[in-house]
Design an enzyme around this catalytic site. Structure first.
Site, PDB file in Angstrom:
ATOM      1  N   ASP A 225       0.269  11.537  -0.852  1.00 53.43           N
ATOM      2  CA  ASP A 225      -0.443  10.318  -1.826  1.00 53.43           C
ATOM      3  C   ASP A 225      -0.929  10.389  -0.038  1.00 53.43           C
ATOM      4  OD1 ASP A 225      -0.258   8.152  -2.218  1.00 53.43           O
ATOM      5  OD2 ASP A 225       0.563   7.226  -1.172  1.00 53.43           O
TER       6      ASP A 225
ATOM      7  N   GLU B 272      -2.608  12.885  -5.460  1.00 53.44           N
ATOM      8  CA  GLU B 272      -3.411  11.470  -6.022  1.00 53.44           C
ATOM      9  C   GLU B 272      -4.942  11.424  -5.880  1.00 53.44           C
ATOM     10  OE1 GLU B 272      -3.458   7.101  -5.861  1.00 53.44           O
ATOM     11  OE2 GLU B 272      -0.530   7.758  -5.524  1.00 53.44           O
TER      12      GLU B 272
ATOM     13  N   ASP C  29       5.163   5.310   0.977  1.00 55.43           N
ATOM     14  CA  ASP C  29       4.617   5.741   0.386  1.00 55.43           C
ATOM     15  C   ASP C  29       4.829   7.678   0.640  1.00 55.43           C
ATOM     16  OD1 ASP C  29       1.728   5.120   1.542  1.00 55.43           O
ATOM     17  OD2 ASP C  29       3.175   4.387   3.181  1.00 55.43           O
TER      18      ASP C  29
END
EC number: 3.1.21.10
Length: 173
Positions: free
Chosen positions: A8, A67, A139
């Site tokens: 991420d 992502e 996160d």
């Protein structure tokens, strides 16, 4: 079996999550955050690159998922996020890993069942799916979600390939 490193990306905090996927069995290996020190942009990107490279060396994943950038109202933030992603992707590519990219809505849909899920829902479902004793930091949970989305997509593709290989009396099985 595959060890998957999910990322991420962020220009200040980059979350990571590592899972082992064997068929439908998903096992937690590790997670955490690469926290970037206040520095020039070039130095921040180097820290992200070096952090991801170290994770690849430590966990020896076979697959890498990250992502995708989403377009936000703040173009400067989107550009910084894109640069952080680039640093992470280059680190994985330099280690010979195949790179898969997923949209945030796609990740949330795969993990929570709703593309509009919030961070608390992601944390809760990641904790439940991987049977964790404690809830990971947001996160890190998002990065584990990326890895879970990749494992789910991978398993779906394997299942579809098994259904479309070979024929019986001229028809697909």
């Amino acid at each position: 079996m595959a060890i998957i490193l999910g990322i991420d990306p962020g220009s200040r905090i980059t979350g990571y999550g590592v899972i082992r996927a064997q068929g439908r069995q998903l096992d937690y290996i590790g997670s955490g955050c690469i926290r970037v020190a206040e520095a020039s942009l070039a130095e921040k990107l180097r820290q992200i690159h070096d952090g991801v490279r170290e994770l690849v060396i430590q966990f020896q994943p076979e697959e890498f998922a990250i992502e995708r950038v989403f377009m936000s109202k703040n173009a400067d933030s989107a550009l910084k996020l894109g640069q952080a992603r680039g640093a992470a992707i280059v680190a994985a590519a330099c280690q010979g890993l195949p790179v898969a990219e997923y949209a945030a809505r796609e990740i949330k849909q795969a993990v929570v069942g709703s593309g509009a899920a919030d961070k608390a829902q992601m944390q809760s479902m990641v904790t439940h799916i991987l049977k964790l004793n404690a809830t990971p930091q947001a996160d890190a949970a998002d990065a584990l979600g990326v890895a879970l989305c990749h494992a789910h997509t991978r398993q779906s593709l394997i299942a579809m390939a098994g259904k479309t290989t070979g024929t019986t009396r001229g028809r697909w099985r």
